[in-house]
Design a protein around this motif. Structure first.
Motif, PDB file in Angstrom:
ATOM      1  N   GLU A  83       0.818  -1.211   0.000  1.00 27.05           N
ATOM      2  CA  GLU A  83       0.000   0.000   0.000  1.00 27.05           C
ATOM      3  C   GLU A  83       0.856   1.266   0.000  1.00 27.05           C
ATOM      4  OE1 GLU A  83      -2.566  -0.426   3.365  1.00 27.05           O
ATOM      5  OE2 GLU A  83      -3.886  -1.872   2.358  1.00 27.05           O
ATOM      6  N   GLY A  86       2.930   1.247  -3.528  1.00 26.59           N
ATOM      7  CA  GLY A  86       2.230   0.913  -4.759  1.00 26.59           C
ATOM      8  C   GLY A  86       2.777  -0.313  -5.456  1.00 26.59           C
ATOM      9  N   ARG A 298      10.679   3.305  -8.578  1.00 26.54           N
ATOM     10  CA  ARG A 298       9.901   2.380  -9.410  1.00 26.54           C
ATOM     11  C   ARG A 298      10.799   1.460 -10.229  1.00 26.54           C
ATOM     12  NH1 ARG A 298       5.191   2.902  -6.745  1.00 26.54           N
ATOM     13  NH2 ARG A 298       4.500   5.069  -6.643  1.00 26.54           N
ATOM     14  N   ASN A 301       8.795  -3.488  -8.735  1.00 23.01           N
ATOM     15  CA  ASN A 301       7.395  -3.361  -8.329  1.00 23.01           C
ATOM     16  C   ASN A 301       6.916  -4.536  -7.482  1.00 23.01           C
ATOM     17  OD1 ASN A 301       6.939  -5.383 -10.273  1.00 23.01           O
ATOM     18  ND2 ASN A 301       6.347  -3.879 -11.835  1.00 23.01           N
TER      19      ASN A 301
END
Length: 319
Positions: A83, A86, A298, A301
């Protein structure tokens, strides 16, 4: 493991007689292990009403479920990591006094990959000790030809050849070191058709597995003689928090303008974004900042780590 535990609380939404019935249903279901059908027969109500009462109890807080297991904390951490950053997924293995954390994280990463990958699918792999240990856990799939591997960097052949995988037809490796002596030489190698083909192939993968390197003196890059401690100290002073595929980035995941990057034979870190699922596997509190940067940037992931590392990550990123 105590799977379920019932606690009573108050609710402004239930009449006393309804709360009494709900509590009785919950006791029979969670404490006595009766089925919803059995409870309905005992109380003279339908199984559907029993199910609705249980749902209402969980929503109102009258029923609270506790899992008394070392894995319970891990599940909470997994959810928090997903959470907060992401992520597509996260796996956190419990802390145990005995056993090597890196090996246990590698086992978890292998399990995740075996769930994620289809037979015959192509897996792109980065460079690093945890990646190597993960592949060891997947030996049957590799030796039976159920999985294809392609490297994202040079240097992978070093540890795969020692594992007996190096000459298998389903493994495609960049045939160079991770780092070479000059930027011109590295550029020439990256432009070689065979190397270019491997890099292009890697970027067609749906799933990638990469290691996350720290800036500690015991980093794998140091132990493998790709960097020395003085260089890492310099990178640290220039803001480096960690590395993936030999590219160093800061605490926010921004790739730093370092000369070493011109010497690396690797898929550019920015190109990982074209791969659907990029799994970072790493353990050790000393890697918390490196993993944080990788998630913020990022570059990965999906995360596989251990409980102490997850705790450190969540503490250092407390919103």
């Amino acid at each position: 493991m105590s799977r379920k535990n019932v606690q009573h609380g108050s609710s402004d939404h239930l009449a006393p007689e309804d709360e009494e019935q709900l509590a009785l249903v919950a006791w029979y279901y969670y404490h006595d292990g009766l089925t919803q059908g059995d409870i309905g027969d005992m109380l003279g109500i339908s199984r559907i009403k029993v199910s609705r009462l249980l749902d209402r109890g969980r929503q109102s807080g009258i029923i609270q479920v506790n899992i008394n297991s070392p894995y319970a904390g891990c599940f909470r951490q997994q959810r928090a990591l997903i959470e907060r950053f992401g992520l597509r997924d996260a796996r956190v293995v419990p802390a145990f006094d005995k056993g090597d954390a890196g090996t246990r994280v590698a086992q978890a990463a292998a399990q995740l990959l075996m769930q994620e990958l289809e037979p015959g699918e192509l897996l792109a792999i980065g460079w690093g000790e945890t990646v190597s240990k993960t592949l060891q856990q997947m030996t049957p799939l590799l030796t039976q030809g159920q999985l294809e591997l392609v490297s994202l960097t040079g240097g992978v052949a070093t540890y795969l050849n020692g594992s007996g995988f190096g000459k298998m037809s389903n493994i495609h490796l960049i045939p160079t070191p991770l780092r070479v002596s000059s930027s011109d030489f590295a550029r020439a190698l990256r432009e070689e058709p065979f190397v270019r083909d491997i890099i292009d192939m890697a970027l067609t993968s749906r799933v990638a597995l990469v290691g996350v390197g720290s800036l500690s003196d015991e980093a794998t890059l140091v132990r493998s003689d790709y960097c020395n401690r003085s260089e890492l100290n310099l990178f640290r002073r220039q803001g480096a928090a960690g590395d993936i595929l030999g590219f160093f980035y800061d605490a926010e995941g921004n790739v730093l303008p370092l000369d070493i990057h011109e010497h690396v034979v690797s898929v550019p870190l920015s190109s990982l974004a074209s791969i659907d699922t990029v799994i970072g596997a790493a353990a050790g509190v000393e890697k918390a900042d490196a993993i944080l940067g990788a998630m913020r940037g990022r570059h990965i992931n999906t995360l596989v780590t251990d409980q102490p590392t997850a705790e450190a990550i969540l503490e250092r990123s407390d919103p």
